[in-house]
Design a protein around this motif. Structure first.
Motif, PDB file in Angstrom:
ATOM      1  N   UNK A   1       0.777  -0.984  -0.102  1.00  0.00           N
ATOM      2  CA  UNK A   1      -0.035  -0.012   0.228  1.00  0.00           C
ATOM      3  C   UNK A   1       0.919   1.235   0.080  1.00  0.00           C
ATOM      4  N   UNK A   2       0.510   2.328  -0.579  1.00  0.00           N
ATOM      5  CA  UNK A   2       0.952   3.583  -0.577  1.00  0.00           C
ATOM      6  C   UNK A   2       0.247   4.657   0.173  1.00  0.00           C
ATOM      7  N   UNK A   3       0.496   5.696   0.488  1.00  0.00           N
ATOM      8  CA  UNK A   3       0.013   6.730   1.070  1.00  0.00           C
ATOM      9  C   UNK A   3      -1.574   7.026   0.520  1.00  0.00           C
ATOM     10  N   UNK A   4      -1.211   7.113  -0.774  1.00  0.00           N
ATOM     11  CA  UNK A   4      -2.563   7.536  -1.748  1.00  0.00           C
ATOM     12  C   UNK A   4      -3.491   6.441  -1.652  1.00  0.00           C
TER      13      UNK A   4
ATOM     14  N   UNK B   1      -4.451  -6.505   5.357  1.00  0.00           N
ATOM     15  CA  UNK B   1      -3.136  -7.098   4.542  1.00  0.00           C
ATOM     16  C   UNK B   1      -2.206  -5.963   4.114  1.00  0.00           C
ATOM     17  N   UNK B   2      -2.557  -4.621   3.915  1.00  0.00           N
ATOM     18  CA  UNK B   2      -1.827  -3.708   3.457  1.00  0.00           C
ATOM     19  C   UNK B   2      -1.153  -3.913   2.184  1.00  0.00           C
ATOM     20  N   UNK B   3      -1.868  -4.391   1.259  1.00  0.00           N
ATOM     21  CA  UNK B   3      -1.227  -5.013   0.150  1.00  0.00           C
ATOM     22  C   UNK B   3      -2.537  -5.092  -0.876  1.00  0.00           C
ATOM     23  N   UNK B   4      -2.242  -4.807  -2.212  1.00  0.00           N
ATOM     24  CA  UNK B   4      -3.172  -4.774  -3.085  1.00  0.00           C
ATOM     25  C   UNK B   4      -2.628  -5.863  -4.355  1.00  0.00           C
TER      26      UNK B   4
END
Length: 340
Positions: free
Chosen positions: A275-278, A308-311
């Motif tokens: 994940x990014x801040x955006x 998950x903090x992932x995409x």
């Protein structure tokens, strides 16, 4: 009036106000689209030069629209822009003012006799006639047809499709075409707006949904922006909130890629994107919307993504097997009801 220029006695400065088409809009309950509250809110410009230029652009565009309506002729937004590019400055400026006029007059943009060139593509079990009588056959398995620039003029729609599949990205759409997806599983229609959909792509999905009365599914990336794009089809966008009632398909179902599918199908870790801040900001924005909070299944998926903090992109499924998307993932989802 919706657009007005006047002076404030206390500042002796001109003020130009135009009805806002996107600042505030009320979320519908359950399956209802967004209801814009545009009549109560205004953009206000206090700068004299901006006020003057804005008014000049609106008057110029109203003049063009008047001539088009009077002569019962049509023009594209690009045609209008290139007739006087120095006045409008950019295509984006013209597009924005055209939407402001549509909102101000409380009519759909197509009623102004101005069309946008479509960027979307469509393929599958579908034939129809354009307004000028041209027959369009979308059933070729290897090539797609551009979405019509005059969707409202389409007639004599013929299709045996069992469902409509909205595909977020052109790359995924082309993969489905190359794998002959539309005939391999069952007759269907696939359509893509190539990212954020244009008005014509949204109108086409709405028209097909209203005409064929079949399920409408969305296949988007498991990331905040994919969810946002799906919500545009289902609930509408802020920029076009005043036309949400005619552009949305409230019955859209989220077929994939679900955040929970990342673990369920053991998508390889190396294909996942942190994940990014955006992404965090966009996800928080989504969670704050009423139409998300009223759907527990959607909320759970978004919570999974946040945990998950992932995409993951749809293409990541190819790392499991080259044809996993079209021969395993989508057939199983459609056969066993893997949508929310």
């Amino acid at each position: 009036t919706a657009c007005q220029c006047h002076s404030r006695k206390e500042e002796k400065m001109p003020r130009c106000s135009v009805r806002s088409r996107k600042l505030v809009f009320r979320s519908g309950q359950g399956q209802r689209p967004l209801s814009p509250l545009v009549s109560q809110f205004f953009h206000t410009f206090y700068d004299y030069l901006i006020c003057f230029c804005f008014t000049a652009l609106i008057l110029k565009l109203l003049s063009v629209i008047y001539k088009l309506v009077q002569s019962d002729s049509y023009a594209t937004k690009r045609d209008i822009y290139y007739n006087d590019p120095q006045l409008f400055g950019s295509q984006k400026t013209l597009d924005s003012i055209l939407d402001d006029i549509s909102c101000m007059l409380k009519v759909p943009r197509r009623s102004l006799h101005v069309f946008a060139t479509s960027k979307g593509l469509i393929s599958g079990d579908l034939c129809y006639l354009e307004e000028d009588g041209t027959k369009v056959d979308c059933s070729s398995s290897s090539t797609a047809v551009p979405v019509s620039s005059n969707v409202n003029g389409i007639r004599n729609i013929v299709s045996a499709a069992k469902f409509i599949l909205i595909v977020e990205k052109d790359a995924t759409f082309q993969r489905l075409l190359s794998d002959d997806f539309c005939t391999r599983l069952s007759p269907c229609i696939i359509i893509t707006g190539k990212g954020v959909p244009d008005v014509n792509s949204r109108l086409m999905v709405r028209k097909l949904g209203d005409t064929l009365h079949v399920p409408v599914f969305a296949l988007v990336d498991a990331d905040p922006y994919g969810i946002e794009i799906m919500c545009i089809y289902k609930y509408g966008s802020r920029a076009m909130a005043f036309e949400a009632h005619s552009l949305t398909v409230p019955s859209v179902l989220w077929l994939g890629l679900l955040p929970s599918d990342i673990q369920r199908y053991r998508v390889p870790e190396e294909t996942l994107i942190p994940f990014s801040q955006a992404d965090e900001s966009k996800l928080n924005s989504l969670r704050s919307r009423d139409y998300i909070s009223c759907q527990p299944a959607w909320e759970r998926e978004i919570e999974t993504m946040q945990r998950l903090k992932q995409k993951a992109e749809i293409q990541s499924l190819a790392s499991i097997a080259p044809h996993f998307l079209t021969r395993v993932y989508l057939p199983n989802k459609l056969r066993y009801g893997g949508w929310i």
